[in-house]
Design a protein around this motif. Structure first.
Motif, short mmCIF file in Angstrom:
data_model
loop_
_atom_site.label_atom_id
_atom_site.label_comp_id
_atom_site.label_asym_id
_atom_site.label_seq_id
_atom_site.Cartn_x
_atom_site.Cartn_y
_atom_site.Cartn_z
N HIS A 197 0.84 -1.21 0.00
CA HIS A 197 0.00 0.00 0.00
C HIS A 197 0.87 1.25 0.00
N ARG A 198 1.95 1.22 0.76
CA ARG A 198 2.84 2.38 0.79
C ARG A 198 3.48 2.61 -0.57
N LEU A 199 3.85 1.52 -1.26
CA LEU A 199 4.46 1.66 -2.58
C LEU A 199 3.45 2.10 -3.63
N ARG A 200 2.19 1.76 -3.43
CA ARG A 200 1.13 2.22 -4.34
C ARG A 200 1.06 3.75 -4.30
N TYR A 201 1.25 4.33 -3.14
CA TYR A 201 1.22 5.79 -2.97
C TYR A 201 2.61 6.26 -2.51
N ARG A 202 3.64 5.85 -3.24
CA ARG A 202 5.01 6.11 -2.79
C ARG A 202 5.27 7.59 -2.60
N TYR A 203 4.68 8.45 -3.43
CA TYR A 203 4.91 9.89 -3.30
C TYR A 203 4.43 10.41 -1.96
N LEU A 204 3.44 9.74 -1.35
CA LEU A 204 3.02 10.10 0.00
C LEU A 204 3.94 9.47 1.04
N ASP A 205 4.30 8.22 0.81
CA ASP A 205 5.20 7.52 1.72
C ASP A 205 6.53 8.27 1.86
N LEU A 206 6.98 8.89 0.77
CA LEU A 206 8.25 9.62 0.79
C LEU A 206 8.17 10.90 1.61
N ARG A 207 6.97 11.32 2.00
CA ARG A 207 6.82 12.49 2.87
C ARG A 207 7.22 12.17 4.31
N ARG A 208 7.27 10.89 4.65
CA ARG A 208 7.63 10.53 6.03
C ARG A 208 9.06 10.98 6.32
N PRO A 244 3.77 -1.15 -7.83
CA PRO A 244 2.36 -0.86 -7.56
C PRO A 244 1.97 0.57 -7.95
N LEU A 245 2.93 1.49 -7.96
CA LEU A 245 2.63 2.88 -8.28
C LEU A 245 2.24 3.03 -9.75
N THR A 246 3.05 2.52 -10.65
CA THR A 246 2.81 2.67 -12.09
C THR A 246 2.14 1.46 -12.71
N GLU A 247 1.95 0.41 -11.90
CA GLU A 247 1.39 -0.86 -12.36
C GLU A 247 2.24 -1.48 -13.47
N ALA A 248 3.54 -1.31 -13.36
CA ALA A 248 4.47 -1.96 -14.28
C ALA A 248 4.95 -3.27 -13.66
N PRO A 249 5.20 -4.31 -14.46
CA PRO A 249 5.07 -4.34 -15.93
C PRO A 249 3.61 -4.43 -16.35
N GLY A 250 3.33 -4.00 -17.56
CA GLY A 250 1.96 -4.04 -18.06
C GLY A 250 1.92 -4.52 -19.50
N GLU A 251 0.75 -4.80 -19.97
CA GLU A 251 0.58 -5.25 -21.35
C GLU A 251 0.72 -4.07 -22.31
N VAL A 252 1.12 -4.36 -23.54
CA VAL A 252 1.17 -3.33 -24.59
C VAL A 252 0.24 -3.76 -25.71
N ASP A 253 -0.13 -2.80 -26.53
CA ASP A 253 -1.15 -3.12 -27.55
C ASP A 253 -0.51 -3.87 -28.73
N GLU A 254 -1.38 -4.46 -29.51
CA GLU A 254 -0.94 -5.30 -30.63
C GLU A 254 -0.11 -4.53 -31.65
N ALA A 255 -0.43 -3.26 -31.83
CA ALA A 255 0.30 -2.46 -32.81
C ALA A 255 1.78 -2.36 -32.43
N GLN A 256 2.04 -2.13 -31.14
CA GLN A 256 3.43 -2.05 -30.70
C GLN A 256 4.15 -3.39 -30.88
N LEU A 257 3.45 -4.46 -30.54
CA LEU A 257 4.06 -5.78 -30.68
C LEU A 257 4.36 -6.10 -32.14
N LYS A 258 3.43 -5.72 -33.01
CA LYS A 258 3.62 -6.00 -34.43
C LYS A 258 4.81 -5.23 -34.97
N GLU A 259 4.97 -3.98 -34.50
CA GLU A 259 6.09 -3.15 -34.94
C GLU A 259 7.43 -3.76 -34.52
#
Length: 594
Positions: free
Chosen positions: A121-132, A565-580
């Motif tokens: 949860h802290r990593l999901r909102y890391r910008y807040l966690d870094l205020r500590r 958790p913050l950026t939800e990486a890694p993530g899927e990419v669309d077919e156009a990028q894969l095709k390229e």
């Protein structure tokens, strides 16, 4: 927008009118007087609003935690008895004369001072966690340490040179992170596990002293001191041997610890050979704060009628070792069972023990299910060699040396922490003379203990052809409190020797040419002797700050499953990028239970 930071508000600006900006850390309404703790990067200061100015007071009443505000006010002494010695501004407060809300904040997803919040949860909102404050302090420390390291190396004549991030895959131990090439369909770059090859090329190029604080990438299973991307202080030199490199970086680390955390590391640092470290501690990164050591007892047990002991005692690759635990007699059977289960993680089939009820009584003063298998001579030898006293407990490991070292070495550390035996402070050392190779019996091949470019001990070179396992390398590790902070070696600069080592590692000439051809070519053109070392910056800061994980000293780390958790990486990419990129994704097949 401001005349001072919160950390600058003290008796030196008493009676002055100042302007501050920052976040509302806390707002308190005390019977018609409102107190606001204003926080910025440099500290905290108390601002007081009274009802004399209704408009300002009304704005103060509307403040909530984490609002961003601007305050104009006059510095005055706090009333006697209300001083706060824990902050720089603790002797004064600011009487609020003007107040503006720069930005409002929605209620936070967690309270910044709540220690029960999960890491995810802290990593999901890391910008807040870094205020500590503790997170800010750790990243400040990181900045201070890297600044100190850079300054030291600059003054020592080193040149900061950047090396490529997109390179080619090379077999360096861990899995590579691969990057598909759009312009070369079906081909891939690799993110560097280290700049190893490039820094050697810089030495061939004549730079002589190079350093870089650089991101490295390894696709490996994670733990508290590992991340898929980590920061390394990389150092390489020409015309220096191991003694020169170790002396330089040892002085550098003494300087860094003295300046950053006011700790004086010993001068010189103690040294252990790899063989002695494994014999005494079962680890090549021993934590010297723990006063427990392994003792070899195989020679006492070679003829006992107990194959669990006599088998490894007579095996050239086996080991039988004892670990004395002072006052360990107090351990209940349930705890011993738990430790037995713990060592099984490392391949140990069991954990024999002897409780010493009365050391002077010999066999009669001992308690253990294995006593019936041991001769009086063996028992006397074990008690004498381990130095066991009344009230102690002795654990045993008997198996292949690798299993005994890993299991008893880990047990030693766990016992040290469980029983409160870990000394405070920092205990640093060098571990030297590592084996050049380790042999994998299952695969029937050798692996480089460090990397394939590490030079062998000059006296051992003839044994490359006759007894590779006995060859020592010119490698050295900087160890602190049970963590390998840095590792390095003298490199192979002779092309023929490099090819011989590749051959022992099962790398054919064709494979060597494919993977390392550019390095082998470079070694043909007057390559100088070279040696270097790399430090894990994240681990250094983790230990200096007392954090439990390197994730706590990295601004935006990955979780233990290598996700963000913050950026939800890694993530899927669309077919156009894969095709390229000429890539087709095949979903993993999930087997259905029968």
């Amino acid at each position: 927008m401001r005349s001072h930071t919160a950390g600058q508000v003290d008796l030196a600006v008493l009676d002055q009118e100042i302007s501050l900006v920052g976040w509302v850390n806390r707002r308190r309404d005390h019977g018609g007087v409102i107190f606001v703790d204003l926080r910025d990067r440099d500290g905290m200061v108390q601002v007081v609003f009274d009802p004399d100015d209704p408009a300002v007071f009304a704005t103060a009443e509307s403040l909530r935690s984490e609002f961003v505000i601007q305050v104009r006010g006059r510095v005055r002494r706090r009333p006697a008895g209300t001083e706060n010695p824990n902050i720089a501004s603790g002797a004064v407060e600011v009487l609020g004369l003007g107040l503006a809300i720069i930005n409002r904040s929605e209620p936070l997803p967690f309270q910044l001072d709540d220690e029960r919040v999960s890491e995810e949860h802290r990593l999901r909102y890391r910008y807040l966690d870094l205020r500590r404050p503790e997170m800010l302090a750790r990243l400040r420390l990181r900045h201070q340490v890297t600044r100190t390291l850079r300054r030291y190396l600059d003054e020592a004549g080193f040149i900061d040179v950047e090396t490529p991030v997109l390179t080619r895959a090379t077999p360096e131990g861990a899995r590579d992170y691969l990057v598909p090439s759009r312009t070369h369909p079906g081909e891939f770059f690799a993110l560097p596990q280290s700049p190893q090859l490039f820094k050697q090329l810089l030495m061939v190029a004549g730079f002589e002293r190079y350093y870089q604080i650089v991101k490295c990438f390894r696709d490996e299973d994670l733990r508290a001191d590992r991340q898929p991307e980590f920061t390394q202080l990389d150092i390489e030199t020409s015309f220096m041997d191991e003694e020169g490199v170790m002396a330089l970086v040892e002085d550098m680390m003494r300087h860094a610890f003295a300046e950053a955390v006011e700790v004086a590391l010993p001068n010189p640092l103690p040294r252990l050979t790899w063989a002695e470290a494994m014999r005494r501690f079962g680890s090549d990164k021993p934590d010297l704060r723990i006063p427990l050591e392994l003792v070899d007892v195989a020679d006492l047990l070679q003829s006992v009628d107990f194959k669990v002991f006599s088998g490894p005692a007579n095996d050239p690759r086996g080991r039988v070792a004892a670990l004395r635990v002072p006052k360990g007699n107090d351990l209940p059977r349930s705890a011993i069972d738990d430790y037995t289960k713990y060592v099984s993680i490392f391949g140990a089939k069991g954990l024999a023990y002897i409780k010493v009820n009365d050391a002077a009584a010999g066999r009669e003063g001992l308690q253990s299910p294995i006593l019936k298998f041991l001769t009086d001579e063996a028992i006397a030898g074990i008690l004498s060699r381990t130095g066991a006293q009344t009230g102690d407990l002795v654990f045993f490991g008997a198996d292949k040396a690798k299993i005994v070292n890993e299991s008893l070495g880990a047990l030693r550390v766990k016992l040290g922490h469980d029983l409160g035996l870990v000394e405070s402070g920092f205990r640093a050392l060098w571990v030297t003379e590592f084996p050049m190779f380790e042999y994998d019996e299952k695969e029937g091949r050798y692996y480089a203990l460090h990397h394939p470019f590490t030079a062998p001990n000059q006296a051992d070179v003839p044994m490359l052809a006759t007894n590779p396992e006995a060859v020592r390398s010119r490698a050295y590790d900087f160890v602190l409190n049970g963590f390998e902070l840095g590792g390095g070696s003298v490199r192979i600069h002779d092309q023929a020797l490099q090819k011989q080592v590749f051959g022992l590692l099962g790398i054919s000439e064709a494979q060597a040419e494919e993977k390392f051809g550019f390095l082998l070519d470079a070694l043909k053109f007057g390559a100088p002797p070279m040696a270097g070392l790399a430090f894990g910056v994240d681990r250094i800061i983790m230990l200096m700050s007392g954090a439990s994980s390197i994730r706590e000293v990295i601004a935006f780390p990955k979780t233990q499953s290598a996700a963000c958790p913050l950026t939800e990486a890694p993530g899927e990419v669309d077919e156009a990028q894969l095709k390229e990129l000429s890539i087709r994704v095949r979903k993993p097949v999930v087997e259905k239970p029968e």
